[in-house]
Scaffold this motif. Structure first.
Motif, PDB file in Angstrom:
ATOM      1  N   GLU A  87      11.762  13.980  -6.876  1.00  0.00           N
ATOM      2  CA  GLU A  87      11.989  13.699  -5.427  1.00  0.00           C
ATOM      3  C   GLU A  87      10.795  13.384  -4.798  1.00  0.00           C
ATOM      4  O   GLU A  87      10.605  12.610  -3.720  1.00  0.00           O
ATOM      5  N   THR A  88       9.365  14.260  -5.212  1.00  0.00           N
ATOM      6  CA  THR A  88       8.172  13.925  -4.565  1.00  0.00           C
ATOM      7  C   THR A  88       7.677  12.642  -4.924  1.00  0.00           C
ATOM      8  O   THR A  88       6.549  12.296  -4.273  1.00  0.00           O
ATOM      9  N   GLU A  89       7.976  11.912  -5.742  1.00  0.00           N
ATOM     10  CA  GLU A  89       7.676  10.612  -5.971  1.00  0.00           C
ATOM     11  C   GLU A  89       8.387   9.495  -5.931  1.00  0.00           C
ATOM     12  O   GLU A  89       7.866   8.320  -6.189  1.00  0.00           O
ATOM     13  N   LEU A  90       9.397   9.634  -4.996  1.00  0.00           N
ATOM     14  CA  LEU A  90      10.365   8.583  -4.699  1.00  0.00           C
ATOM     15  C   LEU A  90       9.655   7.500  -3.850  1.00  0.00           C
ATOM     16  O   LEU A  90       9.972   6.537  -3.895  1.00  0.00           O
ATOM     17  N   ASP A  91       8.816   7.757  -2.902  1.00  0.00           N
ATOM     18  CA  ASP A  91       8.030   6.963  -1.940  1.00  0.00           C
ATOM     19  C   ASP A  91       6.711   6.607  -2.223  1.00  0.00           C
ATOM     20  O   ASP A  91       6.002   5.931  -1.477  1.00  0.00           O
ATOM     21  N   SER A  92       6.163   7.181  -3.250  1.00  0.00           N
ATOM     22  CA  SER A  92       4.817   6.797  -3.937  1.00  0.00           C
ATOM     23  C   SER A  92       4.673   5.522  -4.710  1.00  0.00           C
ATOM     24  O   SER A  92       5.684   5.139  -5.215  1.00  0.00           O
ATOM     25  N   ASN A  93       3.433   5.131  -4.869  1.00  0.00           N
ATOM     26  CA  ASN A  93       3.205   4.085  -5.808  1.00  0.00           C
ATOM     27  C   ASN A  93       3.039   4.415  -7.029  1.00  0.00           C
ATOM     28  O   ASN A  93       2.211   4.960  -7.557  1.00  0.00           O
ATOM     29  N   PRO A  94       4.077   4.230  -7.958  1.00  0.00           N
ATOM     30  CA  PRO A  94       4.016   4.616  -9.303  1.00  0.00           C
ATOM     31  C   PRO A  94       2.970   4.057 -10.295  1.00  0.00           C
ATOM     32  O   PRO A  94       2.537   4.419 -11.417  1.00  0.00           O
ATOM     33  N   TYR A  95       2.272   2.851  -9.609  1.00  0.00           N
ATOM     34  CA  TYR A  95       1.365   2.057 -10.508  1.00  0.00           C
ATOM     35  C   TYR A  95      -0.056   2.059  -9.946  1.00  0.00           C
ATOM     36  O   TYR A  95      -0.890   1.621 -10.429  1.00  0.00           O
TER      37      TYR A  95
END
Length: 425
Positions: free
Chosen positions: A67-75
């Motif tokens: 959930e903590t990474e849903l709105d972050s840039n994975p790249y």
């Protein structure tokens, strides 16, 4: 964001079954290759599941996103070529919308290559790759040659952030664009027991020409070998991770390959005389190694002095291929000759399509790009002006490679790999 209910793992591409067959199991000395590979590469085995999704020809799976990474840039930390940053930024903007919500978690669709063009350098891998990716059911990754299995995971100097090792997630990121096409393009719908079964036949692949031969990092593992030969190769790791992958290898007359490599990579002053000097020195170094070590040991030895742009060992195809044949089933490796491809690209491409179990390409569309005579990455005009190598250089190279070509032809049961008639292509 799409909302659907799908299982995160399936039954196709079962790595466990391959392990059970014993390809990477304990040998007579007590050395357990699978355990050693998993011990040294835990992140790889944790990231790529033992089983992949059913109804997908390409090995793919769903990966849970915290959930903590849903709105972050994975790249944002992807350590790869700066040339693909624009495409990675676009993927980042699409990331949230492409996740799947199964009611319990948000899932990310991931894939690894179905096929690999593994070598050799200056043998037409670039031309094969771009023709192959013109097939409607083949989607390339963000780059043709990631060199991840052989170099980038160790911190090989490729692209930006070149001193940093590249984790497996960086490699998987290169296929996220292809993964979306694999997931959304449906080729066949079947009905079994009144239930619809969707078939996804699109595949992806890559063309790192180092995969076949580059095992130079094996000394870092500090394995103690009495014969001075590497006990584990990149091929062993690929077998443990992707037991059903398919591999395409294109070769050419090793004498011609070496000259082509010299011309391509050498900048500044280059000449046929300079090439002869470098070749003579490289042969002397290799023959000196043979006084105390086997051909296989000298072929893989990373500490031998390197003559710039004259990688003599890369023409010892039989050594590398014999190892690959001992690790993978023969029907998973397709061996081609550049000379044949140059004369008749259509026959070569049809052979590749059959090997990858792809449908026949229909007339029109990209058939000219697939079957035509438009070569990619061919020799530059300035290099053509140098002309062929000196006759004395050809003679010593033919003498050096001759015995190895005979062993290769015997291994493949094909006299064409003696290269008795083929010259420059």
């Amino acid at each position: 964001m799409e909302t659907e209910s799908k299982q995160t793992t399936g039954t196709s591409g079962d790595r466990g079954a391959a392990e059970a067959e014993g390809e990477n199991s304990q040998d007579s000395s007590g050395f357990d290759m699978t355990k050693e590979l998993m011990r040294r590469n835990p992140e790889i085995f944790a990231s790529i599941p033992r089983q992949t999704l059913p109804n997908y020809k390409n090995p793919c799976w769903f990966e849970e996103v915290p959930e903590t990474e849903l709105d972050s840039n994975p790249y944002r930390n992807t350590h790869y070529y700066s040339s693909i940053r624009t495409r990675l930024n676009l993927l980042a903007r699409q990331f949230r919308d492409r996740l799947t919500d199964n009611g319990k978690a948000h899932l990310r669709f991931r894939c690894v290559p179905y096929f690999y063009i593994i070598g050799m350098p200056k043998c037409g891998t670039t031309d094969l790759y771009y023709r192959l990716t013109k097939h409607p059911d083949v989607i390339g990754g963000l780059v043709k040659e990631p060199h991840w299995w052989t170099r980038r995971r160790f911190g090989g100097r490729i692209g930006f952030h070149s001193n940093l090792s590249s984790p497996i997630r960086d490699y998987l990121d290169l296929f996220d664009e292809a993964a979306w096409t694999i997931r959304t393009r449906i080729r066949n719908r079947l009905f079994l027991a009144r239930q619809e079964v969707v078939q996804h036949n699109v595949i992806t692949g890559e063309g790192s020409a180092s995969t076949m031969w580059d095992n130079r990092r094996w000394r870092r593992e500090l394995w103690n070998t009495s014969n001075n030969e590497p006990p584990i190769l990149v091929a062993n790791l690929l077998r443990a991770v992707q037991p059903h992958a398919r591999f395409i290898l294109t070769l050419r007359n090793p004498t011609e390959r070496l000259y082509s490599e010299y011309l391509y990579f050498t900048s500044g002053n280059k000449s046929v005389e300079d090439f002869h000097r470098r070749v003579s020195l490289a042969i002397d170094i290799f023959n000196s190694c043979l006084k105390n070590s086997s051909v296989r040991a000298c072929t893989y030895e990373p500490t031998l002095p390197v003559i710039p742009n004259v990688r003599l060992q890369l023409g010892l195809y039989e050594v590398y291929l014999r190892d690959w044949f001992s690790i993978f089933p023969l029907d998973q490796i397709l061996v081609l000759r550049l000379e044949d491809h140059s004369k008749d690209p259509q026959t070569t491409m049809i052979k590749i399509f059959r090997f990858l179990q792809l449908e026949t390409v229909k007339e029109g569309g990209d058939t000219e790009a697939i079957f035509g005579f438009n070569k990619r990455n061919s020799r530059k005009k300035n290099d053509l002006r140098l002309g062929p190598m000196l006759p004395k250089t050809r003679r010593i190279l033919d003498d050096f490679y001759g015995p190895h070509n005979h062993r290769l032809a015997s291994l493949l049961d094909d006299e064409r790999f003696l290269w008795l008639k083929d010259r420059s292509v």
